[in-house]
Each structure stands twice: as C-alpha cells, then as structure tokens.
Write a protein that holds these residues in place. Structure first.
Motif, mmCIF file in Angstrom:
data_model
loop_
_atom_site.group_PDB
_atom_site.id
_atom_site.type_symbol
_atom_site.label_atom_id
_atom_site.label_comp_id
_atom_site.label_asym_id
_atom_site.label_seq_id
_atom_site.Cartn_x
_atom_site.Cartn_y
_atom_site.Cartn_z
ATOM 1 N N MET A 273 -30.046 17.043 33.133
ATOM 2 C CA MET A 273 -31.313 17.326 32.826
ATOM 3 C C MET A 273 -31.020 18.697 32.447
ATOM 4 O O MET A 273 -30.583 19.653 32.920
ATOM 5 N N LEU A 274 -32.389 19.200 31.521
ATOM 6 C CA LEU A 274 -31.733 21.047 31.087
ATOM 7 C C LEU A 274 -32.879 21.376 31.160
ATOM 8 O O LEU A 274 -34.029 21.361 30.173
ATOM 9 N N GLY A 275 -32.897 22.774 31.509
ATOM 10 C CA GLY A 275 -33.980 23.661 31.274
ATOM 11 C C GLY A 275 -33.411 24.921 30.371
ATOM 12 O O GLY A 275 -32.156 25.559 31.800
ATOM 13 N N VAL A 276 -34.096 25.655 29.743
ATOM 14 C CA VAL A 276 -33.202 26.934 29.218
ATOM 15 C C VAL A 276 -34.739 27.974 29.016
ATOM 16 O O VAL A 276 -35.256 28.077 27.981
ATOM 17 N N ASP A 277 -34.170 28.712 29.493
ATOM 18 C CA ASP A 277 -35.367 29.567 29.033
ATOM 19 C C ASP A 277 -35.138 31.452 29.798
ATOM 20 O O ASP A 277 -34.025 31.035 30.895
ATOM 21 N N ARG A 278 -35.795 32.201 29.296
ATOM 22 C CA ARG A 278 -36.248 33.229 30.158
ATOM 23 C C ARG A 278 -36.549 33.696 31.402
ATOM 24 O O ARG A 278 -37.462 32.234 31.317
ATOM 25 N N LEU A 279 -36.381 34.357 32.427
ATOM 26 C CA LEU A 279 -37.079 34.162 33.259
ATOM 27 C C LEU A 279 -38.219 34.605 33.737
ATOM 28 O O LEU A 279 -38.617 35.758 33.620
ATOM 29 N N ASP A 280 -39.309 33.801 33.187
ATOM 30 C CA ASP A 280 -40.728 33.908 33.034
ATOM 31 C C ASP A 280 -41.454 33.143 33.265
ATOM 32 O O ASP A 280 -41.470 31.930 33.348
ATOM 33 N N TYR A 281 -42.565 33.863 33.794
ATOM 34 C CA TYR A 281 -43.548 33.494 34.469
ATOM 35 C C TYR A 281 -44.725 32.046 33.323
ATOM 36 O O TYR A 281 -45.036 31.199 33.616
ATOM 37 N N THR A 282 -44.283 32.601 31.859
ATOM 38 C CA THR A 282 -45.230 32.221 31.229
ATOM 39 C C THR A 282 -44.575 30.257 30.611
ATOM 40 O O THR A 282 -44.591 29.678 30.040
ATOM 41 N N LYS A 283 -43.107 29.886 31.132
ATOM 42 C CA LYS A 283 -42.660 28.663 30.829
ATOM 43 C C LYS A 283 -42.414 27.564 31.127
ATOM 44 O O LYS A 283 -41.581 26.971 31.771
ATOM 45 N N GLY A 284 -43.649 27.626 32.926
ATOM 46 C CA GLY A 284 -43.712 26.755 33.562
ATOM 47 C C GLY A 284 -42.095 25.902 33.955
ATOM 48 O O GLY A 284 -42.029 24.726 34.590
ATOM 49 N N ILE A 285 -41.010 27.280 34.570
ATOM 50 C CA ILE A 285 -39.953 27.048 35.190
ATOM 51 C C ILE A 285 -40.725 26.058 36.727
ATOM 52 O O ILE A 285 -40.150 25.189 37.264
ATOM 53 N N ARG A 286 -41.452 26.360 37.586
ATOM 54 C CA ARG A 286 -41.313 26.159 38.708
ATOM 55 C C ARG A 286 -42.092 24.926 38.957
ATOM 56 O O ARG A 286 -42.217 24.106 39.715
ATOM 57 N N THR A 373 -41.453 23.301 29.229
ATOM 58 C CA THR A 373 -42.611 22.361 30.110
ATOM 59 C C THR A 373 -43.226 24.192 29.779
ATOM 60 O O THR A 373 -44.243 24.481 31.085
ATOM 61 N N SER A 374 -43.723 24.874 29.038
ATOM 62 C CA SER A 374 -44.098 26.570 28.959
ATOM 63 C C SER A 374 -45.966 26.627 29.405
ATOM 64 O O SER A 374 -46.542 24.791 28.725
ATOM 65 N N ASP A 407 -47.516 21.820 17.528
ATOM 66 C CA ASP A 407 -47.356 21.467 16.360
ATOM 67 C C ASP A 407 -47.310 20.868 15.411
ATOM 68 O O ASP A 407 -47.411 20.113 14.687
ATOM 69 N N GLU A 408 -45.036 20.837 15.321
ATOM 70 C CA GLU A 408 -44.938 20.606 14.477
ATOM 71 C C GLU A 408 -43.546 18.822 14.689
ATOM 72 O O GLU A 408 -43.531 18.134 14.620
ATOM 73 N N LEU A 409 -43.673 19.375 16.683
ATOM 74 C CA LEU A 409 -42.937 18.274 16.858
ATOM 75 C C LEU A 409 -42.705 17.196 16.779
ATOM 76 O O LEU A 409 -43.391 17.097 18.758
ATOM 77 N N SER A 410 -43.896 16.653 16.877
ATOM 78 C CA SER A 410 -44.621 14.627 17.631
ATOM 79 C C SER A 410 -43.702 14.262 17.741
ATOM 80 O O SER A 410 -43.563 13.452 18.458
ATOM 81 N N GLY A 411 -42.300 14.212 17.142
ATOM 82 C CA GLY A 411 -41.364 12.797 17.947
ATOM 83 C C GLY A 411 -40.931 13.489 19.301
ATOM 84 O O GLY A 411 -40.517 13.129 19.736
ATOM 85 N N ALA A 412 -41.228 14.290 20.320
ATOM 86 C CA ALA A 412 -41.194 14.943 21.715
ATOM 87 C C ALA A 412 -41.881 14.259 22.184
ATOM 88 O O ALA A 412 -43.210 13.666 22.013
ATOM 89 N N ILE A 413 -41.643 14.128 23.063
ATOM 90 C CA ILE A 413 -42.570 13.206 24.540
ATOM 91 C C ILE A 413 -43.965 14.710 25.008
ATOM 92 O O ILE A 413 -42.791 15.484 25.431
ATOM 93 N N MET A 414 -44.694 14.427 25.082
ATOM 94 C CA MET A 414 -45.508 15.746 24.812
ATOM 95 C C MET A 414 -46.467 15.473 26.353
ATOM 96 O O MET A 414 -46.317 14.495 27.103
ATOM 97 N N VAL A 415 -46.162 17.053 26.961
ATOM 98 C CA VAL A 415 -46.394 17.196 28.648
ATOM 99 C C VAL A 415 -47.399 18.159 28.579
ATOM 100 O O VAL A 415 -47.836 19.199 27.549
#
Ligand code: G6P
Length: 492
Positions: A273-286, A373-374, A407-415
């Motif tokens: 599993m992979l997460g790639v983000d700037r370390l930002d509180y908007t990204k839902g990393i926690r 998971t923003s 809005d565009e990527l409806s093929g994803a598993i939405m959470v």
C-alpha cells in the motif's frame, strides 16, 4: 526574450525550481514541491514564456535566468516577509480557512499588511515582463490581490487567475476580516478558474453576498473605477498532469526495474500500500495510518503480507500546525511499528523525503494499492499520477470523496476519510481486488486521466481568456459604460 517583453507571463508564489543554500554556502536548485509546479511546468516549458516567482529562500537577490526555454524572473522576499506573507497569511490564515478550517486559521493585521505589500511586488514584477497586450496568468491563494493591482498598472493586459486549492463556502470565507479586499483583488482578472464547480459557485456566492455585483451566472459584468463595463468569467477548469509523459516514464525499462527492486527491498509482500503526500494536515495521513493500524490489530492483515509505504515530503516546516502534525504522525508510525513490526517485516515504511519523478513512477508501479485520503484537497495530482503509471491496468486507487479528483475519477474506490470503519473495508477491498475488477476500474480511470491532461486544461483556460479578453477589448474600444442606475458596484 521578445522585443519589449513576453506574450505569456506566469506568476506564482514559487518558481518551478527551489533554491537550497547549505551551511557551507553551496547553492543547488531542485524541483519545487507541490501540485502547482507538477501541473504548470509542462505547460510553460518551451512556450517562450516568463515565469515570475520566489526562489524559496529568504533574502536572495537573483538575476533573471533561462531554464529549459523559460525565462525565470525571481521576486525577492526578506526573512520577515517569508514569515508574515508566506508562512503567516498564506499558510496559517488562507490555507486552513480555504481547507474547511481543519486547522484553526490565525488572523493578524501585520500579516495582512505584508501580504498586500508582497502582492504589489509580484504585480510590478509581472508588469515589467509582459509585452503590450500580453496574457498574464496568476496562480493560487498566495497572490489573490495581484489581478486587480496588475490591471491598475497595465490595463492593456489579459489577466487570468487560477486557484489551485478549494474556495471555501461563504459561511467560512465570511470569517476573513479582509474578505472584501480579496474578492476585489480576484475580480481584477478576466477569467477566474477553480478546480471544482462547487469552488466556483462558492466564489460567485461570496461576490453575490458581499458586493452589489450580480454573479449568479458563470459570466457576469462589473463596472470598473473609470465607469467602464468589464466581463468576468468564474468557472471550473479541473487541472491535470502531463499524462502521456508520465505514462511513458513508467514504461521505461529503468523505472520498471526499479519498481521490482523496491518490492524486493520491501520483502516481496503480497500487498504494497502506498501514500504520497506533502506532510500536510489536509491530506488525512493520520486517518490512513490509523486505519492501517486497526487492520493489523484486527488481524485482517499482517505485516508479512501487507506493508504500507508512506512518503511524506517535508513542507512548511516553520508553521506550528505542520510541526504538530509531524510529531503526531511520527509518534503514530513509531507506535504501530513497535507493536506490530517483526524482524524482516516493517509495518510502515515512513519516508520524510521528496523524490525525483522517476523514483515516484517506480513507487507507483510497485504499489498494489494507492491511498489518497485527504480531508480536503483542491484536486490531488498524486491520484492522477498513479493512474497514468498503471499502464498494465493493475492496481487499485482508494480516493477520498473530499478531493477535486473525485469528481472525475469514478473508477476509484471512494471513501469518506472520517469514516474509519468504511475506510477499513475499502482498504481490504482494494487489497484483495480481483484482477478483472481492477482492470475494469483502471481502464475507466485511465480513459479520464489520459484524455483530460494538463495541456487540455491549459488550453481550455487560455481559450476562455481569449474570448473574454476580446469581449473586454471591444467594450473598451467602444467606450461602453454601464448606466449609472445599474446594480453594479465599483471595484478597487
Ligand atoms: C500546493 C499549493 C501550491 C504550493 C504547493 C507547495 O500545491 O497549491 O501553491 O506551491 O502546495 O507548497 P509550498 O508552500 O511549499 O509552496
């Protein structure tokens, strides 16, 4: 450079390259962080354009220079301006306010004064580079006053503004003591672009409620200081990446080989599993790490068969909310690794670095599941990069509903990233997705990402700017003014 300036000038807080001066005074330039540069770099490359922006380091006087066909014109910021305009007003007031107040915004008059002063400096720098009648494209929340300031300096220009982050609902925007000045600044543009239709609607509602302008439709009319009428368009232009280039990069033998090595270095688990983000509180990393930890606790996964790689690139490290987040994330990672890790099997590979694009492409190829998971995100280009890299149609994307990309990527598993149980089920679904389902979803995702690429985005925006610019030139040439009884307010 053309005779008297450039026909296209891009203005953003950062230049596409970031100056690093180490302890020994050694100077290096690296690619700037974040989605703005990821998107704009390919648009501007070889377009014979000028790019006006900050070098990323305080107190540096740097002469303009050429980089890969683009003329870079650095704007100097003092250490105090970095603290008040960049770390303060941009990233401790506007950023949290525009991202659903996930962190509390701070309102300081001294920060606002510096924001105004620095915006004026950027406007002057842009005016200096622009040829007669040129197009100037201003970017993002750090520079919202530039359009009106620039129009005062250079009424001949066509001015576009694009907001890369969300525009908040009026009930939040209302908190900002300088909300009216921000609207006036933005309304200096001919075209104001947003990521999502809801962002554009939020902006127009703010205009509607705080001014006498009727901004109910995407194109509306305002009256300028000298009584002339001007058309403004405010609508959504969802941004993207250079999908073909990323697809090509992911197909190179070097990147494919590196992806295999990465899996080997991770101990060849069944699922990466992979997460790639700037370390930002908007990204839902926690939230994401919590979900992974609970899945280990519930024994729905084990460290031997499912590992999490979290790239968290350093960001805005002098802002307290970012320091707090780093501490919280690192405590959480340490706890989970201590509790569940085994010799030879690390639960979470936490990497507080940024990586070049080829390494990123290899990581995307090495990952079975991409986790975005923003808690709020203007677009999220990492999701699009992952899709562009998966040319063999394998892999699964878990995507927060609270991103523009959703809005565009409806093929994803939405959470919904706040729904921890829902996320646990989604992670499991993604980890064990049958190949046929993954292919079906990825094909759908790739159709969107490969088709709606960044050049399409830029053309859509710039074409609209031509239409509105022509209309406004025609108004000006005919000397059209609005009748004095019109329900339109002057803008500064
Ligand atoms: C986001 C913003 C950009 C910003 C980037 C990196 O993508 O929309 O404007 O440049 O983050 O943040 P930084 O503060 O390092 O420029």
């Amino acid at each position: 450079m053309s005779k008297t300036g450039f026909d296209l000038v891009v203005v953003s807080n950062r230049l596409p390259v970031d100056l690093c001066v180490d302890g020994a005074g050694e100077v290096t330039w690296t690619r700037s962080p974040g989605g703005l540069v990821t998107a704009l770099d390919p648009v501007v490359k070889n377009a014979q354009a000028a790019w006006v922006g900050w070098s990323g380091a305080p107190d540096q006087t740097i002469e303009p220079f050429d980089a890969a066909g683009t003329f870079l014109a650095p704007v100097e910021l003092s250490a105090a301006e970095v603290a008040q305009y960049y770390e303060g007003f941009s990233n401790d007031t506007l950023w949290p306010l525009y991202h659903d107040v996930i962190a509390p915004p701070a309102y300081h008059r001294a920060w606002w004064d510096t924001y105004r002063r620095v915006n004026a400096r950027f406007a002057h720098a842009a005016a200096k580079q622009a040829a007669e009648g040129a197009t100037v494209w201003v970017h993002d929340y750090q520079l919202q006053l530039v359009p009106a300031l620039l129009r005062q300096l250079r009424p001949d220009l066509r001015i576009g503004f694009f907001n890369h982050i969300p525009f908040p609902p009026f009930e939040l925007f209302q908190q900002l003591p300088w909300r009216r000045q921000i609207l006036d600044g933005l309304l200096g543009a001919d075209v104001i672009g947003f990521q999502r239709r809801t962002d554009a609607a939020n902006f127009r509602r703010a205009v509607q409620l705080l001014t006498a302008i009727n901004a109910r439709s995407e194109r509306f009319t305002i009256k300028t200081d000298d009584g002339e009428r001007r058309t403004v368009a405010a609508k959504a232009f969802p941004i993207s990446i250079d999908s073909a280039a990323f697809n090509e990069l992911a197909r190179t033998p070097e990147v494919q080989q590196r992806a295999k090595e990465i899996r080997k270095e991770l101990g060849n688990p069944d699922v990466v599993m992979l997460g790639v983000d700037r370390l930002d509180y908007t990204k839902g990393i926690r939230h994401r790490i919590k979900v992974y930890g609970e899945l280990l606790h519930d024994e729905r996964i084990s460290v031997a068969d499912c590992t999490l790689v979290q790239v968290a690139s350093p960001s805005r490290e002098n802002v307290e909310a970012y320091q707090d987040l780093r501490e919280q994330v690192e405590i959480l990672v340490g706890r989970i690794n201590g509790e569940y890790g085994e010799l030879g099997h690390t639960a979470i590979h936490y990497l507080h670095h940024s990586y070049p694009q080829d390494e990123m492409a290899a990581l995307y190829l090495a990952a079975d599941v991409m986790l975005v998971t923003s808690l709020r995100d203007g677009m999220n280009l990492v999701a699009k990069e992952y899709v562009a890299a998966r040319h063999d149609l394998s892999g699964a994307l878990v995507l927060s509903e609270l991103t523009g990309a959703a809005d565009e990527l409806s093929g994803a598993i939405m959470v919904n990233p706040h729904d921890i149980d829902g996320m646990k089920d989604a992670f499991m679904h993604a980890a064990h997705m049958p190949a046929a389902e993954s292919r079906r979803r990825m094909r759908r995702l790739r159709r969107k990402v490969m088709h709606n690429d960044v050049s399409k985005w830029a053309h859509a925006f710039l074409d609209m700017l031509v239409v509105v610019g022509d209309e406004n030139d025609a108004h000006r040439n005919r000397g059209e003014s609005l009748s004095p009884v019109a329900e339109v307010e002057n803008i500064a």
